[in-house]
Scaffold this active site. Structure first.
Site, PDB file in Angstrom:
ATOM      1  N   TRP A 102      49.479 -69.491 -66.925  1.00  0.00           N
ATOM      2  CA  TRP A 102      48.161 -68.876 -66.164  1.00  0.00           C
ATOM      3  C   TRP A 102      47.689 -69.810 -65.219  1.00  0.00           C
ATOM      4  O   TRP A 102      47.084 -69.378 -64.273  1.00  0.00           O
ATOM      5  CB  TRP A 102      47.363 -68.376 -67.359  1.00  0.00           C
ATOM      6  N   ASP A 172      39.027 -70.927 -66.541  1.00  0.00           N
ATOM      7  CA  ASP A 172      39.467 -69.721 -67.004  1.00  0.00           C
ATOM      8  C   ASP A 172      39.595 -69.930 -68.539  1.00  0.00           C
ATOM      9  O   ASP A 172      40.379 -70.576 -69.101  1.00  0.00           O
ATOM     10  CB  ASP A 172      40.995 -69.515 -66.465  1.00  0.00           C
ATOM     11  N   LYS A 196      40.259 -60.874 -75.612  1.00  0.00           N
ATOM     12  CA  LYS A 196      40.651 -61.803 -76.722  1.00  0.00           C
ATOM     13  C   LYS A 196      39.456 -62.091 -77.813  1.00  0.00           C
ATOM     14  O   LYS A 196      39.593 -61.693 -78.789  1.00  0.00           O
ATOM     15  CB  LYS A 196      41.115 -63.204 -76.072  1.00  0.00           C
TER      16      LYS A 196
END
Length: 361
Positions: A102, A172, A196
Site C-alpha cells: 500500500w 494511512d 477494517k
C-alpha cells in the site's frame, strides 16, 4: 451456517451490537417512517447522524480543535492522489517510507503528480519489519512524510510513531485506526478507509490540520480532490455515503459502550498475544512473517512448513467455520485479521485449531 469466525482482511467483521442496532432501525429511523438510507442528506434527522459520528470520533481519538474531520469517498486509494494534489507543489518533495504494497501504491500515485523520494524502506527484507528513521535525511523542501501505520499483507505495524518537525507527518491508518490510543497532534493528516475498524466500505475518514487545508494551493485542483471542499462544506458538498456514516456512528457508540480506547487497546493486545504465543511455542511449525519488534496487533501473518500443509490447514479451518484465513498471494501462508470487532473467543478458537493441527501433523 448461522455464525462463523470472521478473520477477513476487509471488509471485515463489524460489532454485532452495531449491526443489531442498524437492523432494528433499518425500516424506520428515528420515527421518520423511512430508512436512514432514504433520508435527505440535508435533513435535520441525517444531520444529527453526521454530527454525532464526528463528535464521537473526536472524543474517542482525542482529536484536537486544530484538526478537522472529513468524510470522503473513494477509499484510501483516492487519498494516494488527493494528498499530493493538495500538498505537493512543484518546488517540494513528497517523502515516502515503504513498508508494503500500500505504501508502494501511495508512492506510485504521488510520483504521477510531483517529485517524490523513498525516505526509508524495508523492501529488501520482503517487508518483515518497520524501517529505522534515525538516520533519515530531511530538508526544507519536504512537502510531507508519508507512512502506512499498519501493513495488512505483511503483518507489520508502527509500534511507535516518529517525531517529525520538518514536514507534516501523514499516515494511512486504514487498517489500525481506532485500535489503540493515538496522539493525533503528531500528524498533519491521517486518513483511513472505514472497512477494517470504523464501519462498512464506502467511507474514508480524513483527519487533517486546519492550517494545512487552508494553506494548500489548490487553484488548479479539481473541486472534489480538494480537502478544502470537504472542510468548508462539512463533508456535504455533494451527497455523502449516508448509510456508511450512520453505521460508522453505531460502531463508535459500541466502542464507547465497552469502555473506550483503553479497553479496546487492551482487548486487541490480548487477542494478538493468544495467536503470537501459539506461533512462538510451535517450535517452527508456524513461522511468523514479521519480526517480533514490528508485529501487528491487527494482521497476524504466518506460514506452515510447506504449501501442502498450508492447504490442509486452511481446508480444515474452512470446515470448522473459519473465514478469511488465506494469506495474501504475495507471501502465501495464512493471515488472521483480528480487527476490533473480532472477539477474543474467535482468537482462542483459532489457537486451539492451530495446536490441534500441529499435533496431528
Amino acid at each position: 451456517m448461522s455464525s462463523v469466525y470472521n478473520f477477513n482482511a476487509g471488509p471485515a467483521a463489524l460489532p454485532k451490537p452495531a449491526l443489531e442496532a442498524a437492523q432494528k432501525e433499518l425500516l424506520n429511523f428515528n420515527h421518520t417512517g423511512m430508512s436512514v438510507m432514504e433520508l435527505s442528506h440535508r435533513s435535520s434527522d441525517y444531520d444529527a447522524v453526521h454530527q454525532q459520528a464526528k463528535q464521537l470520533l473526536k472524543k474517542l481519538l482525542a482529536i484536537p480543535d486544530s484538526h478537522d474531520i472529513l468524510f470522503v469517498q473513494g477509499g484510501a486509494s483516492l487519498q494516494f492522489a488527493m494528498l499530493p494534489y493538495n500538498l505537493l507543489s512543484s518546488d517540494k518533495v513528497g517523502q515516502y517510507v515503504l513498508t508494503g504494497s500500500w505504501s508502494e501504491k501511495a508512492l506510485k500515485e504521488g510520483s504521477l503528480l510531483g517529485q517524490t523520494n523513498v525516505l526509508a524502506s524495508s523492501k529488501e527484507t520482503n517487508y518483515t519489519s518497520i524501517p529505522d528513521l534515525s538516520n533519515a535525511v530531511f530538508s526544507d523542501k519536504d512537502a510531507y512524510v508519508h507512512i502506512t501505520s499498519n501493513n495488512t499483507i505483511y503483518g507489520t505495524q508502527w509500534n511507535t510513531f516518529p517525531d517529525i518537525s520538518q514536514a507534516p507527518l501523514v499516515a494511512d491508518m486504514s487498517s489500525d485506526i481506532l485500535s489503540r490510543n493515538l496522539d493525533v497532534n503528531k500528524f498533519g493528516i491521517i486518513y483511513a478507509g472505514a472497512q477494517k475498524n470504523l464501519g462498512p466500505s464506502g467511507v474514508t475518514v480524513v483527519i487533517a490540520k486546519k492550517e494545512i487545508i487552508e494553506s494548500a494551493n489548490t487553484k488548479h485542483v479539481p473541486t472534489m480532490l480538494r480537502y478544502s471542499t470537504f472542510s468548508e462544506n462539512d463533508s456535504l458538498y455533494n451527497t455523502p455515503p449516508t448509510f456508511g456514516i450512520y453505521l460508522l456512528g453505531k460502531v463508535l457508540e459500541w466502542v464507547e459502550s465497552i469502555g473506550g480506547m483503553d479497553k479496546l487497546e487492551q482487548a486487541n493486545e490480548e487477542k494478538a498475544k493468544v495467536i503470537y504465543e501459539t506461533i512462538d511455542q510451535s517450535n517452527g511449525f508456524y513461522n511468523g512473517h514479521a519480526e517480533p519488534s514490528s508485529r501487528s496487533t491487527m494482521n497476524i501473518t504466518f506460514t506452515l512448513p510447506n504449501e501442502e500443509l498450508s492447504k490442509r490447514f486452511l481446508s480444515l479451518a474452512k470446515e470448522r467455520g473459519f473465514v478469511g484465513l488465506n494469506g495474501h498471494r504475495s507471501i502465501g501462508g495464512c493471515r488472521a485479521s483480528i480487527y476490533n470487532a473480532v472477539p477474543l473467543e474467535a482468537c482462542i478458537a483459532l489457537r486451539d485449531l492451530m495446536i490441534e493441527f500441529q499435533k496431528a501433523n
